[in-house]
Design a protein around this motif. Structure first.
Motif, PDB file in Angstrom:
ATOM      1  N   GLY A   1       0.785  -1.234   0.000  1.00 24.18           N
ATOM      2  CA  GLY A   1       0.000   0.000   0.000  1.00 24.18           C
ATOM      3  C   GLY A   1       0.811   1.275   0.000  1.00 24.18           C
ATOM      4  O   GLY A   1       0.274   2.341   0.288  1.00 24.18           O
ATOM      5  N   ASP A   2       2.116   1.195  -0.318  1.00 24.38           N
ATOM      6  CA  ASP A   2       2.945   2.398  -0.410  1.00 24.38           C
ATOM      7  C   ASP A   2       3.294   2.621  -1.878  1.00 24.38           C
ATOM      8  O   ASP A   2       4.267   2.060  -2.387  1.00 24.38           O
ATOM      9  N   PRO A   3       2.509   3.431  -2.606  1.00 21.94           N
ATOM     10  CA  PRO A   3       2.684   3.541  -4.051  1.00 21.94           C
ATOM     11  C   PRO A   3       3.655   4.636  -4.489  1.00 21.94           C
ATOM     12  O   PRO A   3       3.589   5.092  -5.621  1.00 21.94           O
ATOM     13  N   ARG A   4       4.562   5.064  -3.619  1.00 27.36           N
ATOM     14  CA  ARG A   4       5.481   6.126  -4.026  1.00 27.36           C
ATOM     15  C   ARG A   4       6.509   5.586  -5.014  1.00 27.36           C
ATOM     16  O   ARG A   4       7.212   4.620  -4.710  1.00 27.36           O
ATOM     17  N   PRO A   5       6.646   6.189  -6.209  1.00 33.12           N
ATOM     18  CA  PRO A   5       7.685   5.746  -7.151  1.00 33.12           C
ATOM     19  C   PRO A   5       9.063   6.145  -6.664  1.00 33.12           C
ATOM     20  O   PRO A   5       9.232   7.174  -6.001  1.00 33.12           O
ATOM     21  N   ARG A   6      10.084   5.334  -6.984  1.00 30.90           N
ATOM     22  CA  ARG A   6      11.429   5.602  -6.497  1.00 30.90           C
ATOM     23  C   ARG A   6      12.270   6.357  -7.521  1.00 30.90           C
ATOM     24  O   ARG A   6      13.229   7.022  -7.172  1.00 30.90           O
ATOM     25  N   HIS A   7      11.943   6.235  -8.802  1.00 28.94           N
ATOM     26  CA  HIS A   7      12.685   6.923  -9.868  1.00 28.94           C
ATOM     27  C   HIS A   7      14.180   6.620  -9.782  1.00 28.94           C
ATOM     28  O   HIS A   7      15.018   7.500  -9.955  1.00 28.94           O
TER      29      HIS A   7
END
Length: 425
Positions: free
Chosen positions: A168-174
């Motif tokens: 549930g942590d949808p932050r992209p890392r790039h």
């Protein structure tokens, strides 16, 4: 994976070293042996030539004279017909390398060299080859470890990213790794993360909007049902039931609008409607709450105005403004209607302290609230106003004046691109 990469690289290096190392040992051993034999042959020929020269010159020949002509680790025997053999050096024991040469005067020269010298030279060569092979193995291991880390660490990062998406942590890392295949996987995961983030945001926003927009009609419906339970007068029961049914219709309209916006926010249902009817309905709905608080709610301004929009949405905007004045404002709340250009304006004002200076234009942002409230009421109201081409603005902070601007002529909407209607699951 690291272990397999290191083992496979080391196995390849060991095979290469084994193949080329054994071949090199064989070649070097033969080369050293041939070189030693050539040196002995050359020594024998040189001694035979020297003996020939002395015989022809009738010079004396003995071991002392020839000692300087023979290498220290070699042994030579010169046999001249009619003379005793001449020995130079110490005769070696064990395996030897020997060569025999005959001179023009019939003499025979035999030169011997211990094979141990060749063995020592071959040993030195083998040590050098072994040292180079060891350095090659160390370099291969270091390179394998570096390559394994370069490939395994990104895979570990990608696995952690996938695990974060699943938790549930949808932050992209790039984050990229300069490996095209791994960068492609990272691109896909980042794109998925952004899509999941948008979906979660939309779901949370829908839930927040639904809870906020349904609260007021449910409260009003609850009040009407309570009135019904407290009276035995059929006329009052009928009147309150009619109002309750109106609230049920409003609830239905709110739910349909929320679902419609969730499927396609471009879809609108703006029509031309009587603004007085919406204002009247809101006054009737909120007067009991204001009477309970010891306050009043009134309307004034231009009458018989028609505006373009969704009546249910306009009612929800006005309800949000009225509720906001009830919770945060003070004194009498006034709804004033006026016309400016081609727009009908509904102003909602009260006699309270107004909007704090530190909030200012942020009053319409979600989660921004001057008191302990949800902070989404005005944000939802602005979204509803803009959905049908209107707008909601704060015209004055102290005392507070909010203006709802609605067009008086129907808007020409651009045709929507034909798209497959998404399936609601």
């Amino acid at each position: 994976m690291r272990r397999r990469l290191i083992q496979s690289t080391l196995a390849v290096v060991l095979v290469v070293i084994a193949v080329f190392g054994v071949s090199l040992v064989i070649v070097e051993t033969r080369t050293i042996s041939n070189s030693a034999q050539e040196r002995v042959d050359s020594e024998a020929l040189r001694l035979a030539s020297i003996v020939d020269s002395r015989i022809l010159g009738e010079e004396h020949i003995n071991a002392e004279i020839l000692r300087n002509q023979v290498a220290e680790d070699r042994y030579a025997v010169i046999r001249v017909p009619g003379r005793p053999p001449i020995e130079v050096g110490i005769q070696p024991s064990g395996d030897v390398i020997h060569s025999t040469a005959k001179g023009e005067e019939g003499e025979t020269v035999v030169v011997q060299e211990p094979r141990s010298a060749v063995t020592r030279e071959v040993g030195r060569t083998l040590l050098i080859i072994a040292a180079v092979a060891l350095l090659a193995i160390i370099a291969a291991v270091l390179l394998a470890v570096r390559q394994a880390n370069r490939l395994a660490s990104p895979l570990t990062d990608l696995a952690e990213t996938a695990e974060r998406l699943g938790s549930g942590d949808p932050r992209p890392r790039h984050k990229r790794y300069s490996v095209p295949e791994l960068d492609r996987v990272a691109d896909v995961l980042d794109s998925s993360a952004e899509r999941i983030a948008r979906m979660l945001t939309a779901e949370r926003r829908l839930a927040a909007d639904a809870s906020h927009q349904l609260r007021t009609p449910l409260t009003a419906l609850s009040m009407r049902l309570e009135e019904i339970t407290l009276t035995d007068d059929p006329d009052i029961v009928k009147e309150e039931a009619t109002i309750a049914l109106t609230q049920v219709e409003r609830l239905t309209d709110v739910v349909e609008r929320l679902l419609t916006n969730a499927r396609d926010p471009r879809t609108g249902s703006a029509v031309s409607f009587d603004l007085d009817e919406v204002i009247k309905q809101q006054l009737e709905e909120w007067r009991p709450a204001y009477r309970s608080a010891g306050r009043a709610i009134v309307s004034s301004g231009k009458r018989h105005l028609r505006a373009v929009g969704t009546p249910g949405a306009v009612a929800q905007v006005l309800a949000a403004l009225i509720e906001n004045s009830l919770m945060h404002g003070g004194g009498t709340v006034a709804l004033r209607t006026r016309v400016t250009g081609n727009q009908a304006v509904v102003e909602v004002t009260d006699e309270g302290p107004g909007v704090p200076t530190d909030l200012g234009a942020r009053i319409f942002e979600r989660t921004i609230s001057g008191r302990n409230s949800t902070g989404i009421g005005l944000a939802v109201a602005r979204d509803l106003a803009e959905a049908d081409g209107g707008r909601l603005e704060m015209l004055q902070a102290q005392p507070p004046v909010f203006g709802l601007f609605l067009s008086r002529t129907p808007l020409k909407r651009p045709p929507l691109v034909d798209e497959e209607e998404p399936t609601v699951r």
